[in-house]
Motif scaffolding. Structure first.
Motif, mmCIF file in Angstrom:
data_model
loop_
_atom_site.group_PDB
_atom_site.id
_atom_site.type_symbol
_atom_site.label_atom_id
_atom_site.label_comp_id
_atom_site.label_asym_id
_atom_site.label_seq_id
_atom_site.Cartn_x
_atom_site.Cartn_y
_atom_site.Cartn_z
ATOM 1 N N GLY A 1 -96.587 -40.153 25.686
ATOM 2 C CA GLY A 1 -95.439 -40.300 26.571
ATOM 3 C C GLY A 1 -95.903 -40.633 27.970
ATOM 4 N N ILE B 1 -93.201 -44.940 25.196
ATOM 5 C CA ILE B 1 -93.918 -44.141 24.219
ATOM 6 C C ILE B 1 -94.868 -45.102 23.519
ATOM 7 N N LEU C 1 -92.703 -34.496 23.113
ATOM 8 C CA LEU C 1 -92.701 -35.223 21.847
ATOM 9 C C LEU C 1 -92.746 -34.215 20.711
ATOM 10 N N ALA D 1 -87.922 -37.056 21.724
ATOM 11 C CA ALA D 1 -88.633 -37.076 23.000
ATOM 12 C C ALA D 1 -87.723 -36.573 24.116
#
Length: 358
Positions: free
Chosen positions: A167, A187, A218, A228
């Motif tokens: 992320g 991502i 995540l 997420a």
């Protein structure tokens, strides 16, 4: 159907964190192993360690010990209930300024054979991912993620497919998020050696999804779906169901309302005053969300199509909450983030909490 939770009226920018504070790293409790059930007992908090310096990343070794990253010192600690935290590694090159520093940790799925540990950190020139064995040097596996005083992202996790998911944040430049050539505001999906994973939406590109502002959580459910957490700006924080190739709207959209423009809407939103979500974890059919500014642990029930019945737990009990994770024995671990320059420091901060499985 989208679920929006509106708690409180104050809608202000999510400003996440800044300065360091040293800690003593003290063990404070002991506990017997739990039998995994997927139902952590949130009424049975155990303080595993105190005096940790801005704990950020947390990952478990196969035998159940936790590795914890201290954001500002660059140290990796081994944490076991009933023992004082032990430094087991020093990540070199960490530049801890603003929200940057030593951030996410991940343990290789084949750790028993390879002994690899992965770390995401802010260096002199960029955010990058390295891997190392606890008794060896570190090697860079992915670099070139723009850094800034904030919006550095930082969460890394291995998915059910064995790939490394990352992320990232927009590093304060919103135009990076929708740009498929930039790794920021994304991502990413990488092989364990840092290459673009096979099967990504664009062959040869590490980008798995785009249009994110700052992803720090995540987690996968039992069906293998990726969720997420994402910081909003002035209005709404989000939890998204991540699907390959989708654009989640930043900077055009904050919160819901983007579907008609071709963006993917979040499943769950909060006002920034109630959340500022960092780490997330899933146990059974429950999603857990650690809230920084909101100073609470959110839960929501996962269905086939929705996140429903969001509940604020532990509100104002421990202050800012950074990382939540499920241990191999089914217990839920939670780290505070009060020494990060934005919290009200309490005696013993920062601490690591454990909630055993029922």
């Amino acid at each position: 159907m989208l679920v929006a939770l509106l708690v409180g009226a104050a809608l202000t920018a999510c400003g996440e964190e800044s300065a360091p504070r040293a800690g003593t790293g003290t063990a404070v409790s002991s506990t017997a192993p739990s039998t995994p059930s997927g139902v952590p007992d949130l009424g049975a908090a155990e303080e595993i360690a105190l005096g940790i310096d801005v704990p950020w990343g947390l990952a478990f070794l196969p035998e159940g010990a936790a590795l914890v990253a201290e954001r500002d010192t660059g140290r990796v600690l081994r944490v076991v209930a009933g023992r004082a935290p032990e430094q087991v590694y020093q990540v070199s090159g960490v530049v801890a300024r603003g929200e940057g520093g030593l951030l996410g940790l991940a343990v290789a799925r084949d750790y028993a054979e390879t002994r690899w540990v992965y770390a995401y950190f802010t260096g002199a020139d960029d955010n990058r991912i390295v891997r190392f064995r606890l008794d060896g040097p570190q090697e860079v596996v992915f670099s070139g993620i723009a850094k800034a005083g904030n919006h550095n992202g930082g969460r890394i996790e291995f998915g059910p497919d064995g790939m490394l998911y990352v992320g990232t944040g927009d590093a304060g430049q919103t135009n990076r998020s929708p740009d498929p050539a930039s790794p920021n505001g994304k991502i990413l999906r990488l092989t364990p050696d840092g290459r673009a994973a096979p099967g990504n939406p664009t062959a040869g590109s590490p980008v798995y999804s785009l249009g994110h502002r700052n992803v720090q959580g995540l987690a996968w459910d039992r069906k293998g779906r990726l969720f997420a957490a994402e910081f909003g700006q002035n209005r709404l924080d989000e939890v998204n169901l991540i699907e390959p190739g989708r654009d989640y709207g930043w900077p055009e959209i904050e919160g819901t309302g983007g579907a008609e423009k071709g963006y993917t809407d979040p499943l769950l939103t909060w006002p920034t005053s109630a959340a500022s979500p960092s780490g997330i974890a899933i146990a059974g059919d429950t999603l857990y969300v650690a809230a920084l500014r909101g100073e609470r642990l959110w839960t929501a029930r996962i269905t086939d199509t929705e996140l429903v019945d969001p509940q604020p737990l532990l509100r104002d009990r421990y202050g800012r909450l950074r990382t939540v994770a499920v241990a191999p024995d089914g217990a839920l671990w939670l780290t505070t983030s009060n020494t990060d320059g934005r919290g009200d420091v309490r005696t013993g901060d920062d601490r690591i909490l454990r909630f055993p499985a029922k």
